[in-house]
Enzyme design. Structure first.
Site, PDB file in Angstrom:
ATOM      1  N   ARG A 144     -10.639  10.381   2.133  1.00 30.34           N
ATOM      2  CA  ARG A 144     -10.538  11.049   3.439  1.00 30.34           C
ATOM      3  C   ARG A 144     -11.730  11.980   3.664  1.00 30.34           C
ATOM      4  O   ARG A 144     -12.127  12.200   4.796  1.00 30.34           O
ATOM      5  CB  ARG A 144      -9.184  11.730   3.574  1.00 30.34           C
ATOM      6  CG  ARG A 144      -8.098  10.638   3.550  1.00 30.34           C
ATOM      7  CD  ARG A 144      -6.691  11.088   3.845  1.00 30.34           C
ATOM      8  NE  ARG A 144      -5.771   9.973   3.600  1.00 30.34           N
ATOM      9  CZ  ARG A 144      -4.489  10.099   3.269  1.00 30.34           C
ATOM     10  NH1 ARG A 144      -3.969  11.305   3.171  1.00 30.34           N
ATOM     11  NH2 ARG A 144      -3.735   9.043   3.064  1.00 30.34           N
ATOM     12  N   LYS A 178      -2.264  -1.529  -3.756  1.00 32.72           N
ATOM     13  CA  LYS A 178      -3.113  -0.343  -3.693  1.00 32.72           C
ATOM     14  C   LYS A 178      -2.267   0.914  -3.796  1.00 32.72           C
ATOM     15  O   LYS A 178      -1.259   0.991  -3.096  1.00 32.72           O
ATOM     16  CB  LYS A 178      -3.859  -0.365  -2.351  1.00 32.72           C
ATOM     17  CG  LYS A 178      -4.707   0.851  -2.088  1.00 32.72           C
ATOM     18  CD  LYS A 178      -5.305   0.760  -0.721  1.00 32.72           C
ATOM     19  CE  LYS A 178      -6.020   2.065  -0.459  1.00 32.72           C
ATOM     20  NZ  LYS A 178      -6.467   2.205   0.886  1.00 32.72           N
ATOM     21  N   GLU A 203       7.137  -6.839   1.308  1.00 31.20           N
ATOM     22  CA  GLU A 203       5.940  -6.603   2.127  1.00 31.20           C
ATOM     23  C   GLU A 203       4.922  -7.727   1.945  1.00 31.20           C
ATOM     24  O   GLU A 203       4.322  -8.221   2.900  1.00 31.20           O
ATOM     25  CB  GLU A 203       5.278  -5.271   1.727  1.00 31.20           C
ATOM     26  CG  GLU A 203       6.100  -4.033   2.064  1.00 31.20           C
ATOM     27  CD  GLU A 203       6.001  -3.656   3.535  1.00 31.20           C
ATOM     28  OE1 GLU A 203       5.316  -4.350   4.309  1.00 31.20           O
ATOM     29  OE2 GLU A 203       6.640  -2.645   3.906  1.00 31.20           O
ATOM     30  N   ARG A 241       1.322   9.902   5.795  1.00 31.88           N
ATOM     31  CA  ARG A 241       1.501   8.511   6.222  1.00 31.88           C
ATOM     32  C   ARG A 241       2.794   7.912   5.664  1.00 31.88           C
ATOM     33  O   ARG A 241       2.935   6.708   5.561  1.00 31.88           O
ATOM     34  CB  ARG A 241       0.321   7.670   5.741  1.00 31.88           C
ATOM     35  CG  ARG A 241      -1.046   8.213   6.115  1.00 31.88           C
ATOM     36  CD  ARG A 241      -2.082   7.098   6.073  1.00 31.88           C
ATOM     37  NE  ARG A 241      -3.454   7.566   6.036  1.00 31.88           N
ATOM     38  CZ  ARG A 241      -4.073   8.192   7.041  1.00 31.88           C
ATOM     39  NH1 ARG A 241      -3.434   8.462   8.157  1.00 31.88           N
ATOM     40  NH2 ARG A 241      -5.331   8.550   6.924  1.00 31.88           N
ATOM     41  N   LYS A 295       0.855  -1.188   0.000  1.00 35.90           N
ATOM     42  CA  LYS A 295       0.000   0.000   0.000  1.00 35.90           C
ATOM     43  C   LYS A 295       0.888   1.234   0.000  1.00 35.90           C
ATOM     44  O   LYS A 295       1.697   1.430   0.906  1.00 35.90           O
ATOM     45  CB  LYS A 295      -0.907  -0.003   1.245  1.00 35.90           C
ATOM     46  CG  LYS A 295      -1.741   1.249   1.376  1.00 35.90           C
ATOM     47  CD  LYS A 295      -2.768   1.134   2.471  1.00 35.90           C
ATOM     48  CE  LYS A 295      -3.513   2.439   2.655  1.00 35.90           C
ATOM     49  NZ  LYS A 295      -4.532   2.360   3.704  1.00 35.90           N
ATOM     50  N   TYR A 318     -15.220   1.449  -6.485  1.00 37.03           N
ATOM     51  CA  TYR A 318     -16.484   2.176  -6.306  1.00 37.03           C
ATOM     52  C   TYR A 318     -17.355   2.056  -7.551  1.00 37.03           C
ATOM     53  O   TYR A 318     -18.493   2.511  -7.551  1.00 37.03           O
ATOM     54  CB  TYR A 318     -16.187   3.649  -5.975  1.00 37.03           C
ATOM     55  CG  TYR A 318     -15.296   3.777  -4.747  1.00 37.03           C
ATOM     56  CD1 TYR A 318     -15.839   3.690  -3.473  1.00 37.03           C
ATOM     57  CD2 TYR A 318     -13.914   3.907  -4.868  1.00 37.03           C
ATOM     58  CE1 TYR A 318     -15.026   3.750  -2.343  1.00 37.03           C
ATOM     59  CE2 TYR A 318     -13.094   3.964  -3.756  1.00 37.03           C
ATOM     60  CZ  TYR A 318     -13.656   3.881  -2.503  1.00 37.03           C
ATOM     61  OH  TYR A 318     -12.846   3.925  -1.385  1.00 37.03           O
ATOM     62  N   SER A 322     -10.214   5.797  -4.410  1.00 43.94           N
ATOM     63  CA  SER A 322     -11.138   6.918  -4.559  1.00 43.94           C
ATOM     64  C   SER A 322     -10.693   7.913  -5.628  1.00 43.94           C
ATOM     65  O   SER A 322     -11.494   8.341  -6.465  1.00 43.94           O
ATOM     66  CB  SER A 322     -11.305   7.615  -3.206  1.00 43.94           C
ATOM     67  OG  SER A 322     -10.053   8.037  -2.696  1.00 43.94           O
TER      68      SER A 322
HETATM   69  C1  PBG Z   1      -6.996   3.336   5.675  1.00 40.04           C
HETATM   70  C2  PBG Z   1      -7.510   3.290   4.278  1.00 40.04           C
HETATM   71  C3  PBG Z   1      -7.411   4.288   3.315  1.00 40.04           C
HETATM   72  C4  PBG Z   1      -8.041   3.806   2.171  1.00 40.04           C
HETATM   73  C5  PBG Z   1      -8.517   2.538   2.468  1.00 40.04           C
HETATM   74  N1  PBG Z   1      -8.156   2.236   3.766  1.00 40.04           N
HETATM   75  C6  PBG Z   1      -6.866   5.668   3.413  1.00 40.04           C
HETATM   76  C7  PBG Z   1      -5.464   5.917   3.682  1.00 40.04           C
HETATM   77  O1  PBG Z   1      -4.624   5.035   3.783  1.00 40.04           O
HETATM   78  O2  PBG Z   1      -5.145   7.096   3.826  1.00 40.04           O
HETATM   79  C8  PBG Z   1      -8.156   4.554   0.877  1.00 40.04           C
HETATM   80  C9  PBG Z   1      -9.164   4.043  -0.085  1.00 40.04           C
HETATM   81  C10 PBG Z   1      -9.462   4.957  -1.211  1.00 40.04           C
HETATM   82  O3  PBG Z   1      -8.818   5.997  -1.439  1.00 40.04           O
HETATM   83  O4  PBG Z   1     -10.410   4.641  -1.945  1.00 40.04           O
HETATM   84  N2  PBG Z   1      -7.958   2.885   6.585  1.00 40.04           N
END
Ligand code: PBG
Length: 345
Positions: free
Chosen positions: A225, A270, A255, A238, A215, A335, A296
């Protein structure tokens, strides 16, 4: 018949014989027959948001067509997704109260736990119920773990081991509520092993783990967010726990392998489209199902450009999801799941 005309034209004027790939492109049925990649609604996972304390679904401005659900509207949505044949849902909670450790995430009466019970009753035998396992939606500082100092202080970091204890509690709460699969997304070291041990210790050996293994610290999570009302205190990021996108396959495979060694049943890359190289490499390396999250920002870019008339929504959406599959993903979180299922019903 323009098509026949075109073929004759090639035969008459060309010095080149019609090539095999070109011949196999010459009609829609031939193209379908020869297509290497098929998208199947059963391999799609719909990410869904449920928010505590609202009595009507709330639209999310940066995610057109996606809402924060009430418990009741979530039940309706998931029943419809089940009827459409969508394979799974990934549930995210938006609590009304956030605190420093994200206790809403493991509260048996927390919004995700209540909703999982609803969904297990309604459609638990027809749809895989997945729960995102993290605390960023539940912490007042917005990080994915427990902090070792004051929020917003540049010397404060996320305490990996303290966070694992909280993740273990969340896993048990989600499994008790009926989750079939828990999906740790916080990128803490050892999270899969800690969660596997906790689940087994609580009698949940059948509950699986989909690990968000590779990720990246991506700018493409912006709209998410908004969806979970999450902002990192002090404008932090992060990058200390999510992967650096300048790094490729070597780090991603380390990982992924660590998660498999700790007991992950499925692994994830991701985001998806900017990481097709990672998807392809992981697929070649591992023997577990591979998921990719079309996140997203990837969704919102399609919606925004299509709303401006700059691209054709259906064409680009299909092309993008197909590319993720072609690169090697077995499962796609998107989505677009409902749109795709309706378009292909
Ligand atoms: C963390 C999490 C995130 C997403 C899924 N799980 C956000 C992040 O790591 O900041 C993002 C998913 C998306 O953007 O569609 N709980």
């Amino acid at each position: 018949m323009p098509r026949r005309l075109r073929i004759r034209c090639v035969l008459v004027t060309g010095n080149f014989p019609v090539s095999r790939p070109r011949r196999l492109r010459s009609s829609a049925p031939l193209r379908d027959l020869a297509a290497e990649t098929q998208l199947d609604v059963r391999h799609l996972v719909a990410p869904l948001f449920v928010r505590e304390g609202i009595d009507a679904p709330q639209p999310i401005a940066s995610l057109p067509g996606v809402v924060q659900h009430t418990r009741a509207s979530l039940r309706d949505e998931v029943r419809q997704l089940a009827d459409l044949g969508v394979g799974a849902i990934m549930l995210f909670g938006v609590p009304s109260i956030k605190d420093s450790i994200g206790s809403g995430a493991f509260d048996p009466e927390g919004i995700v736990q209540l909703s999982l019970r609803d969904l297990a009753d309604d459609v638990g035998d027809r749809v895989v119920l997945m729960a995102d396992l993290c605390v960023d939606e539940y912490t007042d500082h917005g990080h994915c773990g427990i902090l070792d100092g004051p929020a917003g202080d540049p010397h404060t970091s996320v305490d990996n081991d303290a966070t694992l204890d909280v993740y273990a509690r969340i896993a048990i709460a989600q499994a008790n509520a009926g989750a079939h699969v828990v999906a740790p997304s916080g990128m803490m070291d050892g999270q899969v092993g800690a969660i596997r041990a906790a689940l087994d210790g609580a009698g949940h050996s059948n509950v699986g783990i989909l690990a968000y293994s590779a990720k990246y610290a991506s700018g493409l999570y912006g709209p998410f967010r908004d969806a979970v009302d999450c902002a990192i205190v002090g404008g932090g990021d992060r990058k200390a726990y999510q992967q650096d996108w300048r790094n490729g396959v070597r780090e991603a495979l380390a990982e992924v392998q660590a998660d498999i060694d700790q007991g992950a049943d499925m692994v994830m890359v991701k985001p998806a489209l900017a990481y097709l190289d990672i998807i392809a490499a992981v697929r070649a390396q591992v023997n577990v199902p591979l998921a990719a999250y079309h996140v997203s920002g990837e969704y919102s870019m399609i919606k925004a450009a299509a709303a401006n008339g700059w691209i054709d929504h259906d064409a680009v959406a299909t092309e993008h999801l197909t590319a993720i599959k072609r690169a090697g993903a077995d499962v796609i979180l998107t989505y677009l799941a409902r749109w795709f299922a309706e378009a292909h019903a």
